[in-house]
Design a protein around this motif. Structure first.
Motif, PDB file in Angstrom:
ATOM      1  N   UNK A  37       2.282  -5.564   6.268  1.00 60.70           N
ATOM      2  CA  UNK A  37       2.187  -6.675   5.321  1.00 60.70           C
ATOM      3  C   UNK A  37       1.539  -6.258   4.002  1.00 60.70           C
ATOM      4  N   UNK A  38       1.021  -5.035   3.968  1.00 61.38           N
ATOM      5  CA  UNK A  38       0.423  -4.543   2.729  1.00 61.38           C
ATOM      6  C   UNK A  38      -1.061  -4.804   2.599  1.00 61.38           C
ATOM      7  N   UNK A  39      -1.746  -5.040   3.722  1.00 68.06           N
ATOM      8  CA  UNK A  39      -3.193  -5.239   3.689  1.00 68.06           C
ATOM      9  C   UNK A  39      -3.890  -3.886   3.487  1.00 68.06           C
ATOM     10  N   UNK A  40      -4.596  -3.721   2.345  1.00 69.07           N
ATOM     11  CA  UNK A  40      -5.181  -2.409   2.043  1.00 69.07           C
ATOM     12  C   UNK A  40      -6.228  -1.966   3.066  1.00 69.07           C
ATOM     13  N   UNK A  41      -6.957  -2.929   3.598  1.00 62.98           N
ATOM     14  CA  UNK A  41      -7.994  -2.556   4.559  1.00 62.98           C
ATOM     15  C   UNK A  41      -7.383  -2.054   5.868  1.00 62.98           C
ATOM     16  N   UNK A  42      -6.280  -2.682   6.265  1.00 66.51           N
ATOM     17  CA  UNK A  42      -5.600  -2.223   7.482  1.00 66.51           C
ATOM     18  C   UNK A  42      -5.063  -0.817   7.274  1.00 66.51           C
ATOM     19  N   UNK A  43      -4.550  -0.563   6.075  1.00 71.93           N
ATOM     20  CA  UNK A  43      -4.054   0.782   5.750  1.00 71.93           C
ATOM     21  C   UNK A  43      -5.196   1.801   5.798  1.00 71.93           C
ATOM     22  N   UNK A  44      -6.328   1.418   5.189  1.00 69.73           N
ATOM     23  CA  UNK A  44      -7.485   2.316   5.160  1.00 69.73           C
ATOM     24  C   UNK A  44      -7.962   2.623   6.578  1.00 69.73           C
ATOM     25  N   UNK A  45      -8.011   1.569   7.416  1.00 67.27           N
ATOM     26  CA  UNK A  45      -8.437   1.734   8.804  1.00 67.27           C
ATOM     27  C   UNK A  45      -7.494   2.658   9.575  1.00 67.27           C
ATOM     28  N   UNK A  46      -6.202   2.455   9.324  1.00 63.62           N
ATOM     29  CA  UNK A  46      -5.205   3.265  10.022  1.00 63.62           C
ATOM     30  C   UNK A  46      -5.371   4.740   9.658  1.00 63.62           C
ATOM     31  N   UNK A  47      -5.599   5.007   8.374  1.00 65.61           N
ATOM     32  CA  UNK A  47      -5.790   6.398   7.964  1.00 65.61           C
ATOM     33  C   UNK A  47      -7.030   6.977   8.638  1.00 65.61           C
ATOM     34  N   UNK A  48      -8.107   6.163   8.727  1.00 59.79           N
ATOM     35  CA  UNK A  48      -9.300   6.636   9.435  1.00 59.79           C
ATOM     36  C   UNK A  48      -8.969   6.952  10.890  1.00 59.79           C
ATOM     37  N   UNK A  49      -8.169   6.083  11.502  1.00 62.28           N
ATOM     38  CA  UNK A  49      -7.799   6.292  12.908  1.00 62.28           C
ATOM     39  C   UNK A  49      -7.079   7.625  13.089  1.00 62.28           C
ATOM     40  N   UNK A  50      -6.094   7.883  12.221  1.00 64.55           N
ATOM     41  CA  UNK A  50      -5.339   9.127  12.402  1.00 64.55           C
ATOM     42  C   UNK A  50      -6.187  10.335  12.021  1.00 64.55           C
ATOM     43  N   UNK A  51      -7.069  10.135  11.045  1.00 65.71           N
ATOM     44  CA  UNK A  51      -7.914  11.254  10.635  1.00 65.71           C
ATOM     45  C   UNK A  51      -8.890  11.635  11.741  1.00 65.71           C
ATOM     46  N   UNK A  52      -9.405  10.644  12.425  1.00 69.68           N
ATOM     47  CA  UNK A  52     -10.393  10.913  13.469  1.00 69.68           C
ATOM     48  C   UNK A  52      -9.756  11.086  14.840  1.00 69.68           C
ATOM     49  N   UNK A  53      -8.432  10.949  14.911  1.00 71.24           N
ATOM     50  CA  UNK A  53      -7.729  11.006  16.202  1.00 71.24           C
ATOM     51  C   UNK A  53      -8.396  10.068  17.183  1.00 71.24           C
ATOM     52  N   UNK A  54      -8.762   8.878  16.730  1.00 68.77           N
ATOM     53  CA  UNK A  54      -9.478   7.968  17.621  1.00 68.77           C
ATOM     54  C   UNK A  54      -8.504   7.376  18.635  1.00 68.77           C
ATOM     55  N   UNK A  55      -9.066   6.878  19.706  1.00 72.23           N
ATOM     56  CA  UNK A  55      -8.267   6.474  20.860  1.00 72.23           C
ATOM     57  C   UNK A  55      -7.128   5.525  20.463  1.00 72.23           C
TER      58      UNK A  55
END
Lengths: 145, 355
Positions: B15-33
């Motif tokens: 939907x273009x929510x910047x915070x969701x995008x930022x969170x997703x990048x953190x998730x992939x960067x940290x390889x979080x569960x």
């Protein structure tokens, strides 16, 4: 399976991400540089905003970079105007609960008290040892999810 | 994080929510569960963004040029995502990610999303994390994605390889830069830029680069002047010509990032290269080889994780290393022993397939 163990480990080891921010018409960035280096040496990932940013820029950077800590450095006396704008902006994005907002600079006690009520976690005045600030971040960084 | 929450995160990102995008990048960067499921969910929404990689030695002006390029795309009405990879300290793991400072065009504009990434501490490699972050920006609907990195080592080369078009930045008068190019970056560049072209020595650097690119072009190109014979030679010439039409010859451009001079040319060259890839079908080739590299990296990492867990279950590497050091056993025997169950499972599978 094994991957889960690995992931749990990586979650713990995730470096703390900090935005070190200069807001408003204040060109004194020595303090911001010193704190950036101290944070880096502590193993944090530091994003430095550069000088003369508007509060909205800081909020945008904090959201996009998904930082754990926003450290605002203000030496101009404009903290009462600028800091609440950053805090409100973070709240608008729903990011305030996940973000530790710190303030560094010359801030009178009365102002510090009001700003802390408004959402700033701690105010660090001149002469604060770096180790104290680093320690505070380590102990108070919000846990996610 | 639960699967439901992950689905919600992906929905918000789309939907273009910047915070969701930022969170997703953190998730992939940290390889979080659960990050794998997130990337899987995003994958179907990717493939539309034009991805540009920008690399060059420290101080060449990458961030400043990227900033200008972002401004150019924005004036054109395109949205831009930027991933800026910075080195981190090998001692503390900490990093000052400074590229944002030089990206003035990004501020106060929702059409630009800048994300700084530290070059260290990525399980499974920096290039995997970057490739996944590119996917997140792509899925979020950004028209252009720019990946910026210091061209210092293999890691960084792998990173820019995730791009459709690789721009290599060189500053004038630096023989060292050209030396560095010899060492491998020359091969990956699709567009070369001599930045700070207002400085002395720019023309010389441009000439040096062009000369080196001629050599890289191989003998086919330099032989063109020699035809004229009949028969076999003519046939060969036709082949060569065909190859030439297919071959992209990297342009060498001049820019002054601080004034924006030459940035339009750079944007044009990037688009030319993209068109070329499309017309020759190489876009597909590149996508395929990128996918192959990603699959291989993931497999290597996953099998390494499996083996690591097995090692832990058996008391960790220290215990067996001790026995090897005491000459009770040897490294090969230990490795064979640890891998025996894996080998057995694979053998069984093959037997089933054969049956």
């Amino acid at each position: 399976m094994s991957a889960e163990q690995g992931q749990a480990e990586s979650e713990r080891d995730r470096p703390i991400r900090c935005l070190v921010a200069k807001v408003g018409l204040d060109g004194h960035d020595r303090g911001a540089h010193v704190i950036s280096r101290a944070f880096r040496d502590a193993g944090f990932e530091v994003i430095y905003s550069g000088l003369h940013r508007a509060p909205e820029d800081i909020v945008q950077a904090a959201v996009q970079e998904d930082v754990d800590v926003v450290g605002i450095s203000i030496l101009s006396g404009a903290h009462n105007t600028l800091v609440p704008k950053v805090v409100e902006g973070l709240a608008e994005y729903g990011a305030l609960a996940d973000t530790l907002v710190l303030l560094g600079g010359i801030v009178p006690d009365g102002d510090a008290k009001r700003l802390k009520e408004a959402g700033v976690a701690e105010v660090f005045g001149p002469g604060t040892p770096m180790s104290e600030t680093v320690q505070f971040v380590r102990e108070n960084v919000p846990t996610r999810r | 994080m639960t699967a439901d929450a992950d689905r919600a995160l992906v929905e918000r990102l789309l939907d273009g929510d910047p915070r969701a995008l930022a969170r997703t990048i953190s998730r992939v960067e940290n390889r979080s569960e659960g990050y794998r499921d997130v990337v899987s969910a995003l994958y179907g929404h990717t493939g539309d963004a034009s991805v540009v990689g920008v690399t060059g030695s420290p101080g060449a002006g990458k961030s400043t040029l990227v900033d200008e390029l972002v401004g150019y795309y924005r004036d054109d009405g395109e949205t831009v995502g930027v991933i800026a990879v910075d080195p981190s300290s090998p001692y503390t793991g900490g990093a000052v990610l400074g590229d944002r400072v030089r990206m003035g065009s990004a501020v106060g504009d929702e059409g630009v999303f800048v994300r700084s990434m530290s070059a260290r501490g990525h399980l499974g490699g920096l290039s995997t994390a970057t490739a996944d972050a590119v996917k997140a920006l792509d899925a979020a609907g950004f028209d252009r994605v720019v990946v910026e990195t210091v061209g210092a080592g293999q890691n960084e080369v792998d990173v820019v390889r995730t791009a459709d078009t690789v721009v290599v930045l060189v500053q004038p008068g630096s023989g060292d830069d050209v030396q560095m190019l010899k060492a491998g970056i020359l091969e990956i560049g699709d567009v070369f830029v001599v930045n700070k072209a207002d400085l002395d020595g720019a023309a010389r650097t441009v000439a040096d680069l062009r000369e080196m690119l001629e050599l890289r072009g191989g003998e086919g190109r330099t032989r063109v002047g020699h035809h004229g014979a009949v028969g076999v030679a003519d046939e060969r010439r036709d082949d060569e010509n065909e190859d030439e039409d297919d071959e992209w010859s990297p342009p060498v451009l001049e820019t002054v990032a601080t004034t924006g001079d030459g940035v339009a040319d750079l944007a044009g060259a990037v688009d030319d290269h993209r068109d070329h890839l499309r017309q020759t079908g190489r876009m597909r080739d590149r996508a395929r080889s990128r996918a192959a590299a990603e699959i291989r990296t993931l497999l290597r990492q996953d099998t390494a994780d499996l083996v690591e867990a097995e090692l832990r279950r058996r008391g960790g590497v220290e215990a067996v290393a001790e026995r090897v050091a005491d000459r009770e056993t040897d490294p090969y025997t230990v490795a064979d022993d640890l891998l025996a169950p894996v080998q057995a499972a694979l053998d069984r599978r093959q037997a089933d397939d054969d049956a």
